[in-house]
Structure formats: C-alpha cells, structure tokens
Design an enzyme around this catalytic site. Structure first.
Site, PDB file in Angstrom:
ATOM      1  CB  CYS A 287      -1.559   1.661  -1.765  1.00  0.00           C
ATOM      2  SG  CYS A 287      -3.173   1.469  -1.768  1.00  0.00           S
ATOM      3  CB  SER A 288      -0.381  -2.834  -1.379  1.00  0.00           C
ATOM      4  OG  SER A 288      -1.000  -2.446   0.524  1.00  0.00           O
ATOM      5  CB  CYS A 289      -6.732  -1.147  -3.080  1.00  0.00           C
ATOM      6  SG  CYS A 289      -6.994   0.264  -2.213  1.00  0.00           S
TER       7      CYS A 289
ATOM      8  CB  CYS B 201      -3.978  -2.361  -5.544  1.00  0.00           C
ATOM      9  SG  CYS B 201      -4.131  -0.742  -4.762  1.00  0.00           S
TER      10      CYS B 201
END
Lengths: 243, 131
Positions: A145-147, A142
């Site tokens: 961000c950090s999906c 991702c």
C-alpha cells in the site's frame, strides 16, 4: 528533473487506469483504503486529536454549505503534501553526518536514535535506517500500500502511493531511478526495501562533498525528502544548488 | 483522483509574504501534521472565494498570535497552526459563515463517528447530522 518527475507521474496516471484496484488485487489483502490494509488490531478507529477534529468540523460544515469546494481543498493540500514534515528526517540525517556515534546508534537502533531528537508517533512500527555508500544505493517502496515513516518524512507524496511506483520499483529500480533523474553507474548496487506493517525505512544519504565547515542546521537544509526515500542520490553542497 | 494536481494551484507568494512568521522552507509553507495543511488550505480557499480578504486574515491571525504571546504561551513555530486554526474559527464566525456552537457540535459528532466506526471502514457522519 521536474519534467522527468512529471513524465513519471503522467505515466502513473495512464498506467494506473483503475488505480487502487490494480494494486489491491495484486496485494491480495489491500482493501479500498490501502492505508488500513496492514492494521487489524483495533476494533474501532483512534479518535483524531482535538485540533484535527476542529479542522474536520470546520471543513465539513463549510463544504456542506457550498462555501468551499472539497476537491479544491484537496488539490491545495496535495500540492504541499511533499512539504509536510521531511525536516524531521533531515535533522536526523544531519545529526548522523555530524556525529559518528549518533550515526552508529541510528544504524543499529533507529527507533531510539530518532526518539533522541524528540520525534515519535509511530504506531508500533519499527524504523530501520539504511545507509548509502559510494557502492550502494538504497530505495524505499511499499508494494502493498503506502506505508511510510510519516513522523520523520511527513505525508507520502502522490507518486509513492501510485501503483506504478509500487510495482516497478521492485522489478526495475534502476529504470524508476532514471525517471527521477538518477542514473546509477553499473558498479553501484541497488537495494530495494519493501516497507511492511512492522518496519519502515529511511535512507541515510551520503554527505555531500565540501561540507565539512557546515553546522548541523546548515547540513539539514541540504537534505531532501526524495533523498531519504532513495529516489534522489547526490545532494548539493550548498543550499539552493541543484546537484 | 487528486493525482492530477501536478501543476501548482496559483498561490501568490506575495500573499504569503504578508504572513511573516509562517514556517517556511524554500519559499513554500511546511506542515508538521496533516490537519495543519487542511487548515492552511481552508484559509487560502475561503480568501480566494472572497469571504474575507487576505489582509483581514493576516490581521486576525496576527491578533491571535499576539494574544497568545500576551498569555505567555511560548511563541514557537510548533504552535503556529494552533493559532492559525483558532484565528480561522474566529473569522469564520465573525463573517457569519458558521458559529461556535455549530463547530462544537460538529466536532463532537466527528469524534463519535470515529469511536463507532470499525477499523478499516471509512469514517462518515450519521445522515441525521446533515439535516
């Protein structure tokens, strides 16, 4: 492989410098908390579950009294982070290996197929499952961000959230894979899947050889979180073996 | 930054072996949701700091699981950390580290904080709650 992983993370720490800021400015919209960068559809935040609130109450009271150290708690949680939940994804993968029609459903409509096994909790995002083959390797990132598909994989590991992984996976996926101990032959195509607010990806790894005699539960034990994110490729044929 | 916690904090496996029914995979505990990991970490750290022994902890937890089983709740691993949390609340109160009323008040305060914090902002408790 463990050493390689640590080197990668050590690099991540150095390169990160001002870690979140670097990613945020690049992403343009990611705020201080990357997790929230994609969601703007609620005025207020969802109240956590009763048990989650009880833990927060306990923790905040005990930390305030100085009985426990918040950073020590976080460190411990961090250590076990990679063990939260990936079994759900492993069961999905094992079912797909063992049941061709399930695999077809999984690849055509992952949301429904995953729900068949009782896993839900996604907040409006769709799951897409991508299949590894002898000539294709999939890796998930991702960049914003950090999906992460946490209902099937648990909490994202530290490296998944790190700016170097998020930026370098797109630029040099083979290089990143090498740091995870995966050396891909030239003829294997790499597909990089960038998660978004709407779509989360899960990699369906190849079934290891010589596993025809294993049942679904035994197969699930062979599946690792890293393989489902795509930073590992060949899974062992027996539990405990290293591929 | 928590990223620096690569070397595993020393968690002695023999202590985990005291908790025979702890859901585990490959010798390490596993969690279905983040709160479970936080509750796990709290018990481990409080014990490490000497507020109770691991033996006391294991006994309290075992008692909680047994009580739930007697109340004919299904004893599957999905409920394991519910029991863990209830046992932790009980032991924390028994040891005088906190009390049920404070825990309840604080829980309500957290829920309110979530309800009143705009999306994307960090959720914090009002200053007054700390005094």
């Amino acid at each position: 492989m463990e050493t390689t992983r640590r080197d990668f993370l050590a690099g991540a720490i150095t390169v990160a410098g001002a870690p979140i800021a670097a990613g945020a400015s690049k992403a343009g919209e990611a705020g201080q908390n990357g997790e929230h960068a994609h969601a703007h559809d609620h005025d207020h935040q969802d109240v956590p579950s009763d048990v989650a609130l009880r833990v927060m109450a306990l923790e905040s009271l005990l930390v305030e009294k100085g009985l426990v150290d918040k950073s020590a708690l976080d460190a411990l949680v961090d250590t076990y982070e990679h063990k939260i939940g990936p079994r759900n994804g492993a069961r999905v993968v094992a079912r797909a290996w063992n049941d061709t029609s399930y695999k077809q459903r999984l690849l055509s409509n992952a949301d429904h197929a995953i729900a068949e096994l009782g896993y839900s909790g996604m907040q409006g995002e769709h799951m897409v499952v991508v299949e590894n083959t002898p000539s294709v390797h999939n890796i998930v990132v991702c960049t914003l961000c950090s999906c992460y598909p946490w209902p099937v994989l648990g909490l994202p590991p530290v490296w998944y959230k790190s700016p170097p992984y998020r930026s370098r996976t797109v630029i040099d996926p083979r290089g990143v894979l090498r740091e995870f101990g995966v050396v891909l032959p030239e003829h294997v195509e790499v597909r990089v899947w960038d998660s978004t607010a709407e779509i989360r990806y899960l990699v369906l790894p190849e079934r290891p050889p010589d596993t025809a005699h294993l049942n679904e539960q035994e197969l699930a034990l062979l599946v690792t979180r890293d393989a489902m994110v795509g930073v590992a490729r060949d899974l062992p044929s027996r539990q405990g073996d290293r591929a | 930054m928590t990223i620096l916690t690569l070397s595993r904090p020393g968690l002695k496996t023999e202590r985990l072996d005291d908790l025979l029914t702890l859901p585990r995979e490959g010798g390490e505990p596993i969690f279905a949701e983040p709160w479970q990991a936080q509750a796990f970490a709290l018990a481990v750290k409080l014990s490490e700091q000497g507020y109770f022994t691991w033996k006391e902890w294991a006994a309290t937890l075992a008692g909680e699981i047994k009580q739930a089983a007697n109340a004919t709740e299904p004893d599957d691993e999905s409920k394991y950390y519910h029991h863990w949390l209830t046992a932790l609340e009980r032991l924390v109160s028994t040891k005088g580290l906190s009390d049920p009323q404070s825990l309840l008040t604080r829980k309500v305060a957290w829920a309110d904080a979530y309800r009143h914090t705009p999306h994307g902002k960090p959720v914090t408790l009002p200053e007054t709650i700390h005094s």
